[in-house]
Design a protein around this motif. Structure first.
Motif, short mmCIF file in Angstrom:
data_model
loop_
_atom_site.label_atom_id
_atom_site.label_comp_id
_atom_site.label_asym_id
_atom_site.label_seq_id
_atom_site.Cartn_x
_atom_site.Cartn_y
_atom_site.Cartn_z
N ASN A 2 3.68 -1.49 19.92
CA ASN A 2 2.36 -1.03 19.48
C ASN A 2 2.41 -0.11 18.27
N CYS A 24 2.12 1.41 14.80
CA CYS A 24 1.32 1.13 13.61
C CYS A 24 1.89 1.86 12.38
N ARG A 67 2.17 -5.08 14.76
CA ARG A 67 1.00 -4.24 14.45
C ARG A 67 1.31 -3.19 13.39
N CYS A 69 -0.22 -7.39 8.99
CA CYS A 69 -0.75 -6.03 9.20
C CYS A 69 -0.21 -5.03 8.19
N GLN A 128 4.21 -11.28 8.04
CA GLN A 128 3.31 -10.44 8.82
C GLN A 128 2.07 -10.09 7.99
N GLN A 174 2.10 4.69 18.86
CA GLN A 174 1.53 4.10 17.65
C GLN A 174 2.09 4.72 16.37
#
Length: 797
Positions: free
Chosen positions: A693, A695, A719, A745, A743, A673
């Motif tokens: 995944n 972030c 993400r 996010c 996007q 992440q």
């Protein structure tokens, strides 16, 4: 605290049975029986803890202690068994690898038999404890497994992060006006010191913050600094904080150079310095030298518990000694916490007013007690029965001052679920008054296994929920928030930290290790589960091989410690899950870490001179977080780091030359992440798009050569919420904007380096969801505001 130990063991036993890890010698059936019996025992623990806390019966206290120790012992059995199982699974090539696997299988068979024998012993003792429970009159009070707190009423208004005001000041308005007037009085041109004095929990820091943030004060000074002193401090650390706050630039990191740089900086303007939580007279007399008096009306505010400190700082001005709140003020502050963002005169239902007055009277006008009790009551249904139970759970007559506050805090602590209790006690592992990074804290909680599994939520999201729950109960303070309003930094009041340490000592949660202490425990189950090493040691003299967490100098408990005190010692702690090393004098990756296959969190910080992260890092199959700060000497990181399937967070030193492997096939950490800071290279096109995944991503040295690969890969990271380019040679802005334009996010964009254009692209193609944007050394020639002013969500620029 026993319900904490039992709760985690019940959960772990459930996971073990799901994995069908124990099938030999009938151990599976015994583990199922053990799980069921511990679940039953957990139902009685709240009543037992309540009896113990009231001091009703020493036998009950012993029963709770034995239940906790038994749960710890069960956890040790499980983890030891899993150690053998994990060690056998580690693949090593060649003939030697085959022999080792054979030996490990033999060890595992022995381990399985030992599980059988140990579970039989626990079974016998657990039956005895169950019988004693009936003799002692410990009853099941209808508690739901795994929680001690009441279900939240639909009528209770939750505290929303964006609406919370951590500074609810009641009763000090007149005192604030006096202090503000003293600060801005143009007739007093010489430097002067203003002191705020009062016992712990009386609101000194709250008042000082309100003054510090006052509009009239802000426009009256040029230079500002807020520095926490506390009991454990060094002048060097304090000077570094002041230097950072006022943006002084010392020529070297010595007390002399820092002092000169701070003094020279402060001479350039009218300054306001707050020294919060000063305990010793020496602290002021040593710091006085760096605060010049150039007759421009500069001021220093001191908050302290001791009148003698205030008088030393300024014997000519009477300190502001805070009083306890009267009943009207107490009720107002209490209701502020129970019914946030509502009118305190009308928010409380009439049928609860009498209970509110009873609760307020028990607090004796102490603000911290009122805030903590209000936080507890805010989690309860707005019913007669719920509030009556809170009133009845409080002792008939509290003593005055700090002891009364501790009793109220204990009441709130006992109301927490078993996993929240462990989360709260973890604050005691950090230095007094320390501001704690929320992400770090949550990763530590996760590594320890504290956070429950909740469908549809990541572990990190569950951790944030737990932190917000503690904040709503006013047991911790959120001091800073991220761009998405989630917690960024937090701290705990020193009185609450005292409760953490007291509970931890009584329940063997953690121990603060003093220099070269030798501690012998009757049984391993009596030994603390975590060890915090505060000061310099010659050699670690500690025998508990069942340790779960080791904190070496974390958060600056004193000076950062020399690693030599741990040489050859780490390999003894086979079940270690957390290892934090804030250390100096370490140039090679400690080989003992190789055997710590339960390790989930590994951090090296401060003056680390590691040259290489070795290939055996891949043996740590459970590793979730790997942090290496300030490692300016790092030359190589083994590609085996990428083979760890559980890896979630990697944070490397800035300006490290490490480039991830260009092509790992499907053997990449797909749960990753966080990845910071890695150098740009061919991996951007091959490896990066497989890290779906991610972030948070931070890349160094990006140039136009990476434009196409970067654009293509970023579009596959759906993400990604935070993206940073650090030290970019020529940042391909158009490709980045194209990748993120559709996007939803991405909220934070940090670009340091020359952009490959003279102006920002049109607003229509710029990411509309951005909340925070940093542009450094961009080389833009045209005003960017034509684009930026139209971004609907932008808050920080």
């Amino acid at each position: 605290m026993a319900d904490v130990a039992v709760g985690f063991v019940v959960e772990k036993l459930g996971n073990l049975l799901l994995q069908e890890a124990i099938n030999l010698y009938g151990a599976r059936g015994e583990v199922e029986w053990l799980k069921g019996e511990l679940e039953t025992m957990q139902c009685f623990l709240k009543d037992a803890d309540a009896k113990k806390n009231k001091g009703d019966d020493e036998r009950v206290k012993n029963w709770v202690t034995k239940t906790r120790d038994l749960a710890f012992e069960a956890e040790d059995i499980i983890d030891t068994f899993m150690y053998y199982k994990l060690r056998r699974q580690q693949k090593q090539p060649g003939c030697i690898g085959f022999i080792k696997r054979f030996v490990f299988i033999f060890d595992e068979l022995i381990g399985r038999h030992k599980v059988h024998v140990d579970v039989q012993g626990i079974k016998t003792r657990l039956l005895e404890l169950s019988q004693n429970r009936e003799v002692y009159g410990i009853s099941n009070i209808g508690e739901t497994i795994g929680t001690t707190s009441q279900p939240r009423s639909q009528n209770v208004i939750p505290i929303l992060p964006q609406l919370r005001d951590d500074i609810d000041m009641v009763g000090f308005d007149d005192e604030k006006k006096k202090i503000v007037q003293e600060l801005v009085d143009v007739n007093i041109t010489n430097q002067s010191v203003i002191s705020i004095v009062g016992m712990g929990g009386l609101g000194k820091t709250t008042l000082a913050k309100s003054v510090y943030n006052d509009f009239e004060v802000k426009r009256s000074f040029d230079i500002f600094a807020w520095v926490i002193i506390s009991q454990e401090y060094t002048i060097h650390e304090v000077l570094k904080r002041i230097s950072s706050e006022v943006s002084a630039t010392p020529s070297a990191d010595t007390i002399q150079d820092l002092s000169v740089a701070i003094s020279e900086k402060l001479k350039k303007g009218k300054y306001l310095i707050v020294l919060d939580d000063v305990w010793k007279e020496d602290a002021w007399t040593e710091l006085l030298k760096v605060f010049p008096d150039v007759n421009n009306g500069s001021r220093v505010i001191i908050t302290t518990r001791f009148v003698n400190v205030a008088k030393i700082a300024n014997p000519t001005i009477k300190p502001h000694e805070l009083r306890c709140l009267d009943e009207r003020e107490s009720l107002e502050l209490f209701l502020c916490k129970v019914f946030p963002n509502q009118n305190t005169e009308t928010c409380c239902p009439t049928y609860l007013v009498d209970y509110a007055h009873q609760l307020v009277q028990r607090c004796g006008g102490l603000p911290l007690a009122l805030v903590v009790l209000g936080g507890l009551v805010s989690t309860k249904p707005q019913t007669h029965d719920a509030w009556r139970k809170v009133v009845e759970s409080m002792k008939g007559q509290f003593v005055e001052g700090g002891e009364m506050c501790l009793e109220i805090i204990a009441l709130s602590y006992n109301d927490l679920s078993y996993y929240l209790k462990s989360c709260f006690l973890y604050f005691g592992c950090f230095k007094e008054d320390m501001t704690i990074d929320a992400k770090t804290l949550i990763r530590l909680w996760s590594a320890e296994g504290f956070l429950p599994v909740k469908n549809g939520k990541t572990t990190e999201e569950v951790g944030l929920d737990c932190l917000e729950d503690l904040a709503q109960r006013c047991m911790v303070q959120i001091t800073d928030r991220e761009y998405d309003c989630s917690a960024n930094r937090c701290r705990i009041h020193d009185v609450l930290r005292d409760v953490c340490i007291r509970e931890a000592k009584e329940n063997r949660y953690f121990e603060i290790y003093k220099n070269n202490d030798t501690v012998d425990y009757v049984t391993m189950s009596n030994a603390p589960r975590r060890l915090v090493i505060c000061n310099e040691i010659d050699i670690l003299n500690y025998s508990n091989s069942m340790l779960r967490g080791l904190f070496f100098g974390v958060g600056g408990f004193g000076s950062h410690l020399a690693f030599s005190g741990l040489n050859g010692q780490l390999g003894r702690f086979k079940l270690l899950r957390v290892l934090c090393l804030y250390t100096t004098g370490i140039s090679e990756f400690p080989s003992e870490i190789k055997s710590l296959i339960h390790l989930r969190y590994l951090e090296f910080s401060y003056d680390v001179k590691l040259k290489e992260v070795p290939s055996w890092i891949g043996h740590l199959r459970n590793l979730q977080t790997f942090i290496l700060r300030n490692g300016g000497s790092l030359e190589k990181i083994s590609d085996s780091l990428w083979t760890i399937g559980n890896l979630r967070h990697v944070n490397l030193p800035s300006r490290t030359p490490w480039v991830p492997p260009p092509n790992m096939g499907n053997n990449v950490p797909k749960n990753l992440q966080t990845l910071k800071w890695v150098k740009a290279g061919s991996w951007i096109g091959n490896t990066l798009p497989k890290l779906t995944n991610l972030c948070k991503l931070g890349i160094q040295s990006v140039s136009n050569d990476h434009a196409d690969a970067l654009s293509s890969s970023l579009q596959k990271l759906g993400r990604l919420a935070s993206f940073t380019i650090f030290d970019g040679h020529e940042i391909p802005l158009n490709d980045i904007i194209t990748a993120f334009s559709n996007q939803h996010c991405l909220k934070k964009l940090f670009l340091e380096g020359s952009l490959n254009r003279k102006q920002l692209p049109h607003n229509d193609v710029f990411p509309q969801q951005l909340v925070e944007l940093h542009l450094e050394h961009s080389g833009l020639e045209q005003d960017p505001m034509a684009t930026l002013e139209k971004l609907p969500c932008l808050k920080y620029l």
